[in-house]
Design a protein around this motif. Structure first.
Motif, mmCIF file in Angstrom:
data_model
loop_
_atom_site.group_PDB
_atom_site.id
_atom_site.type_symbol
_atom_site.label_atom_id
_atom_site.label_comp_id
_atom_site.label_asym_id
_atom_site.label_seq_id
_atom_site.Cartn_x
_atom_site.Cartn_y
_atom_site.Cartn_z
ATOM 1 N N ARG A 81 0.793 -1.207 0.000
ATOM 2 C CA ARG A 81 0.000 0.000 0.000
ATOM 3 C C ARG A 81 0.837 1.274 0.000
ATOM 4 N NH1 ARG A 81 -2.770 0.121 5.619
ATOM 5 N NH2 ARG A 81 -0.744 -0.776 6.097
ATOM 6 N N ASP A 202 5.930 2.227 10.585
ATOM 7 C CA ASP A 202 5.269 1.522 9.478
ATOM 8 C C ASP A 202 4.633 2.555 8.540
ATOM 9 O OD1 ASP A 202 3.723 -1.558 9.090
ATOM 10 O OD2 ASP A 202 3.153 0.199 7.911
ATOM 11 N N GLY A 204 2.913 2.366 5.719
ATOM 12 C CA GLY A 204 1.524 2.143 5.306
ATOM 13 C C GLY A 204 0.555 2.557 6.411
HETATM 14 MG MG LIG Z 1 3.063 -1.587 6.280
#
Ligand SMILES: [Mg+2]
Ligand SMILES: O=P(O)(O)OC[C@H]1O[C@H](OP(=O)(O)OP(=O)(O)O)[C@H](O)[C@@H]1O
Ligand SMILES: O=c1cc[nH]c(=O)[nH]1
Length: 211
Positions: A81, A202, A204
């Motif tokens: 993503r 992270d 995303g």
């Molecule tokens: Mg991720």
């Protein structure tokens, strides 16, 4: 690690924005905006070598010999993503580019990439391809994406990541020495969970507000 093949883009605007994007206090809206802006600035840097051709226009004052891009076809390939967060920034500078999507997630236990989606331009073999993903950690996702592009005829491939770990750069250099890598920062290392240290967490989850 000394012999990494990578281009670090040290432009002050990129480095300034990267500082804010790393900050744990930066929320989703601002994170998205900064990532888009950095992607646009990085696109400016990596398109420096695009070929030009002569042309002529008429200004209000008279004829003018000038330059235009000589029609190089570009394909932008976000790794889902998180790569989606960089697409609009790149397209602001290269609006005629086509976009191919590669869906990969990293298995949280094994850290190996799992492919779940692929939709590429039909003429992918004719295009200069730029893979975009904010994070290059172990390198597994990027190697899988490059493998996939090459299986589909992709030849001329660049990689644009916001932050990379040295371990991942080495993996990509070894697997695909023909792929030129561009980044805003080479960080220290990976931690035991495969996260880049200090990184930005992270990507995303920070873009989409999940978690
Ligand atoms: Mg991720
Ligand atoms: O170099 P690697 O060790 O393969 O890790 C990097 C990958 O991990 C992240 O994606 P993630 O798996 O978290 O998926 P997401 O973008 O859907 O969050 C990131 O956006 C990269 O694609
Ligand atoms: O630090 C990391 C490593 C992988 N994926 C991320 O989003 N961040």
């Amino acid at each position: 690690m000394t012999d990494l093949k990578i281009n670090v883009i040290n432009h002050p605007l990129i480095q300034h924005k990267l500082t804010f994007i790393r900050d744990i206090e930066t929320g989703t809206k601002e994170f998205r905006e900064l990532l888009e802006e950095i992607a646009m600035l990085m696109a400016y840097e990596i398109t420096r070598e695009l070929p030009l051709e002569d042309t002529e226009v008429t200004t209000p004052v008279g004829p003018c010999r000038c330059k235009r891009l000589s029609g190089k076809k570009i394909g932008v390939i976000p790794i889902l993503r998180a790569g989606l967060g960089m697409v609009n920034g790149v397209l602001k500078l290269i609006p005629a580019a086509k976009v191919g999507h590669v869906g990969l997630y990293r298995d949280p236990d094994t850290l190996t990439p799992v492919e779940y989606y692929c939709k590429l331009p039909t003429d992918v073999h004719e295009r200069e391809l730029v893979i975009i993903d904010p994070m290059l950690a172990t390198g597994g996702s990027v190697v899988a994406a490059i493998d996939l592009l090459k299986r589909n005829g992709g030849k001329n491939i660049k990689l644009m990541c916001l932050v990379v770990a040295p371990e991942g750069v080495k993996v990509v250099n070894d697997a695909h020495p023909d792929v030129e890598i561009y980044t805003a920062a080479v960080d220290e290392r990976l931690n035991d969970h495969g996260y880049i240290v200090p990184g930005l967490g992270d990507a995303g989850d920070r873009i989409f507000g999940t978690k």
